[in-house]
Design an enzyme around this catalytic site. Structure first.
Site, mmCIF file in Angstrom:
data_model
loop_
_atom_site.group_PDB
_atom_site.id
_atom_site.type_symbol
_atom_site.label_atom_id
_atom_site.label_comp_id
_atom_site.label_asym_id
_atom_site.label_seq_id
_atom_site.Cartn_x
_atom_site.Cartn_y
_atom_site.Cartn_z
ATOM 1 N N ASN A 1 6.105 73.785 44.129
ATOM 2 C CA ASN A 1 5.287 73.212 43.060
ATOM 3 C C ASN A 1 5.621 71.759 42.762
ATOM 4 O OD1 ASN A 1 3.679 73.229 40.415
ATOM 5 N ND2 ASN A 1 5.771 72.848 39.700
ATOM 6 N N TYR B 1 -1.946 60.555 46.998
ATOM 7 C CA TYR B 1 -1.819 61.886 46.414
ATOM 8 C C TYR B 1 -2.730 62.882 47.128
ATOM 9 C CZ TYR B 1 -1.866 65.661 42.970
ATOM 10 O OH TYR B 1 -1.771 66.891 42.355
ATOM 11 N N ALA B 2 -4.010 62.531 47.266
ATOM 12 C CA ALA B 2 -4.951 63.429 47.929
ATOM 13 C C ALA B 2 -4.531 63.699 49.371
ATOM 14 C CB ALA B 2 -6.359 62.824 47.886
ATOM 15 N N SER C 1 -1.450 63.536 50.687
ATOM 16 C CA SER C 1 -0.235 64.362 50.754
ATOM 17 C C SER C 1 -0.549 65.819 50.444
ATOM 18 C CB SER C 1 0.831 63.830 49.795
ATOM 19 O OG SER C 1 0.415 63.927 48.440
ATOM 20 N N LYS C 2 -1.467 66.050 49.522
ATOM 21 C CA LYS C 2 -1.849 67.423 49.192
ATOM 22 C C LYS C 2 -2.699 68.043 50.306
ATOM 23 C CE LYS C 2 0.188 67.909 45.201
ATOM 24 N NZ LYS C 2 1.241 68.942 45.003
#
Length: 247
Positions: A89, A155-156, A158-159
């Site tokens: 998480n 961020y996008a 890496s996710k």
């Protein structure tokens, strides 16, 4: 639902991580809470949980540092040789930057926490799980990885890498009885969102959300609990969107 299970939850200090910590304790798991640093509010919260009979152990771990991960795993294995559940998480998001202006160092920094560190920890935990021929790994990705996120390329991306790793590791670890799934939350009421999300983007996103609201951390934790538990015993390699119907 998790009685007798041993779970590791990263980023357990707040937001979705703390909601998972509470929910897993309610369902009688023994939880190892990985946090970057132990804060007074977390210490007090865990004291309340243990007073209610929960079994919680705090291990400090900077997921962006391989050395810190190794040290945390050493501390973990001193206490248990078995892990049944891993919830990846921990994550980070930085200030919004146009794609053309995003420095590569910023991208690397986010990937270290959101992808590389999670991968290193998962490799260690998967070795422990494989000895028992069972285990459930739940990766917390984001709907940004599926729909995109304006001004937040790193961020996008890496996710999205986390989604790819979920599918690949599910294939490779299946022979050891280990299931690997991911949840892709939409906008959730967390400190990270409050401090980093541009208000205009927030409003635009809600306009494209069927339920017209942010998620509560508990709602994301409920989905994680399902994937972590034996309720989903024939589910692996999947990405569960928990986003209120974003389109």
């Amino acid at each position: 639902m998790l009685s007798g299970k041993i779970a590791v939850i990263t980023g357990a200090a707040g937001g979705i991580g703390r909601a998972c910590l509470d929910l897993f304790c309610e369902n009688r798991a023994e939880v190892y809470a990985f946090v970057r640093e132990e804060r007074p509010d977390l210490t007090e919260h865990i004291s309340q949980l243990t007073a209610q009979g929960a079994a919680v152990h705090v291990i400090e771990c900077d997921i962006g540092s391989e050395a810190s991960i190794k040290e945390a795993v050493r501390a973990l294995t001193k206490n248990t040789k078995t892990v049944d559940i891993l919830v990846n998480n921990a994550g980070m998001v930085l200030e919004y930057t146009p794609y053309q202006m995003t420095p590569i160092d910023k991208i690397r920094r986010v990937f270290e926490v959101n992808f590389f560190g999670q991968t290193v920890l998962t490799q260690y935990i998967a070795r422990m799980m494989s000895r028992n021929k069972s285990g459930s790994i739940v990766n917390v990705s984001s709907v940004s990885a599926i729909l995109g996120s304006p001004g937040n390329f790193e961020y996008a991306s890496s996710k999205a890498a986390m989604i790819g790793s979920t599918k690949e590791s599910a294939i490779e670890l299946g022979e050891y009885g280990i299931r690997v799934n991911a949840v892709a939350p939409g906008i959730t009421k967390t400190k990270m969102v409050d401090e980093n999300m541009v208000e205009q983007i927030h409003e635009n996103t809600l306009n494209h959300c069927i339920m017209k609201r942010d998620a509560e951390p508990r709602e994301i934790a409920n989905a994680i609990l399902f994937l972590a538990s034996d309720m989903s015993s024939f589910v692996t390699g999947q990405v569960l969107r928990v986003d209120g119907g974003l389109y």
